[in-house]
Motif scaffolding. Structure first.
Motif: not given
Length: 194
Positions: A3-30
């Motif tokens: 679930a979290a990558r760890r560099a050799r001997g380094g700290p745990e990491r997370a894979r991240l992105f930033v998104a614009l969320d759609l309104p629920e009615d638009v998600r349902a339409h799509v």
């Protein structure tokens, strides 16, 4: 995969992105359009409705200790995104497609301005390097299944969904957790957009 990558001997990491969320009615339409469109393209695996969004910046792997600071920078960049609309389907990337997406009509450039603000905030924090290609707002609706290769660029596209104009619902920093059935997304920081 862990679930979290760890560099050799380094700290745990997370894979991240930033998104614009759609309104629920638009998600349902799509999602309704997506079900019909993907029936004609069996090589595509549909994106689950709750994961439909417009990616603004793909950050990649970051240390877990940075998540709160990154989330604060992202939410501080929040701004309203009014007057965008669903556009027609497109194969991405254009040369060797492996994704079916719906374009976003951003004629007033509100989505672009938000993307630029988020990108600038992330660059200032040294968490992100902007892509060279221009920003193309879209919603990914289907990905080629493993072992099926890429869709031919000449393959006919499904008909466009009925037009729908909307405002972005929220700006969200997500953690992406890759799984065999497709990635799952966990919201880490969110700013609701007026």
């Amino acid at each position: 995969m862990k679930a979290a990558r760890r560099a050799r001997g380094g700290p745990e990491r997370a894979r991240l992105f930033v998104a614009l969320d759609l309104p629920e009615d638009v998600r349902a339409h799509v999602a309704e359009w997506q079900r019909e469109a993907l029936e004609r393209v069996p090589e595509l695996r549909g994106v689950v409705p709750e994961a439909l969004h417009v990616t603004l910046c793909f950050i990649g792997w970051r240390e877990l200790g940075e998540l709160d600071t990154i989330g604060g920078a992202v939410t501080a960049a929040a701004a309203a995104v009014p007057g965008v609309a669903l556009d027609g389907p497109v194969w991405l990337p254009r040369r060797r497609p492996r994704v079916l997406a719906l374009g976003i009509d951003d004629s007033e450039s509100a989505c672009l301005r938000l993307q630029e603000a988020v990108s600038a905030a992330l660059v200032r924090g040294r968490w992100f390097e902007p892509e060279r290609r221009p920003f193309f707002p879209h919603v990914t609706v289907g990905r080629m299944r493993a072992g099926t290769g890429r869709a031919p660029a000449s393959r006919p596209l499904p008909e466009a969904p009925a037009p729908l104009r909307f405002a972005g619902a929220a700006l969200t920093l997500y953690r992406s957790r890759p799984t065999a059935g497709g990635a799952t997304y966990e919201p880490l920081a969110r700013a609701v957009l007026a």
